[in-house]
Enzyme design. Sequence first.
Site, PDB file in Angstrom:
ATOM      1  N   CYS A 125     -24.249   2.919 -45.032  1.00 38.06           N
ATOM      2  CA  CYS A 125     -25.625   2.691 -44.587  1.00 38.06           C
ATOM      3  C   CYS A 125     -25.856   3.453 -43.291  1.00 38.06           C
ATOM      4  CB  CYS A 125     -25.855   1.199 -44.372  1.00 38.06           C
ATOM      5  SG  CYS A 125     -27.492   0.809 -43.718  1.00 38.06           S
ATOM      6  N   CYS A 146     -26.445   0.674 -40.265  1.00 37.54           N
ATOM      7  CA  CYS A 146     -25.399  -0.206 -39.719  1.00 37.54           C
ATOM      8  C   CYS A 146     -23.974   0.243 -40.027  1.00 37.54           C
ATOM      9  CB  CYS A 146     -25.604  -1.634 -40.218  1.00 37.54           C
ATOM     10  SG  CYS A 146     -25.296  -1.860 -41.986  1.00 37.54           S
ATOM     11  N   CYS A 159     -29.446  -2.599 -48.116  1.00 36.24           N
ATOM     12  CA  CYS A 159     -28.153  -2.907 -47.526  1.00 36.24           C
ATOM     13  C   CYS A 159     -28.135  -4.412 -47.274  1.00 36.24           C
ATOM     14  CB  CYS A 159     -27.978  -2.139 -46.220  1.00 36.24           C
ATOM     15  SG  CYS A 159     -26.502  -2.627 -45.296  1.00 36.24           S
ATOM     16  N   CYS A 180     -27.948  -5.225 -43.239  1.00 40.40           N
ATOM     17  CA  CYS A 180     -29.040  -5.047 -42.272  1.00 40.40           C
ATOM     18  C   CYS A 180     -30.426  -4.952 -42.914  1.00 40.40           C
ATOM     19  CB  CYS A 180     -28.790  -3.802 -41.428  1.00 40.40           C
ATOM     20  SG  CYS A 180     -29.004  -2.243 -42.317  1.00 40.40           S
ATOM     21  N   CYS A 236     -30.299   4.452 -57.601  1.00 40.87           N
ATOM     22  CA  CYS A 236     -31.059   5.638 -57.191  1.00 40.87           C
ATOM     23  C   CYS A 236     -31.350   5.482 -55.699  1.00 40.87           C
ATOM     24  CB  CYS A 236     -32.329   5.702 -58.031  1.00 40.87           C
ATOM     25  SG  CYS A 236     -33.253   7.196 -57.853  1.00 40.87           S
TER      26      CYS A 236
END
Length: 152
Positions: free
Chosen positions: A65, A68, A114, A117, A137
């Site tokens: 991510c 984070c 995510c 976060c 995707c």
Amino acid sequence: MLNWNDIIRFSVKGNPTPDRRVEKTPEQWRAQLTPEQYRITRQHGTERPFSGELCSVYEAGEYNCVCCGTPLFDSTIKFDSSSGWPSFTQPIKENAIKYIKDTSFGMVRVEIQCNTCDAHLGHVFPDGPAPSGLRYCVNSLSIDLKKEAAHE
């Protein structure tokens, strides 16, 4: 291995608990991210198809991510979906991704975020390759590739 029924169940009945949580104010996210990363991850935007630099990258590594740093996908499960966005068949861990029912634009889809976060990543669809049949995707700007170190 997750399948479409698992994704629907998570989006309706609740997501797995993440290993940790990261929460910041919009101002803190803006200070950390580029304007386009902020638009995509914090305001649920989408990059133009085939515009992301990670769309056609297949180097060994881990996709984390951008907000984070949580590991989300492994390069071994990335595939060319010809959709214009990086595509994966599974998350790196079952609790890495949060699934949200998305009824925007007059259609029903499952948004992926995510789970650490709440960064918007993209969507998951049931039209991927075997054995899972899933296609995650993902917007290139929502992930960073941490390349594997070369072994000497």
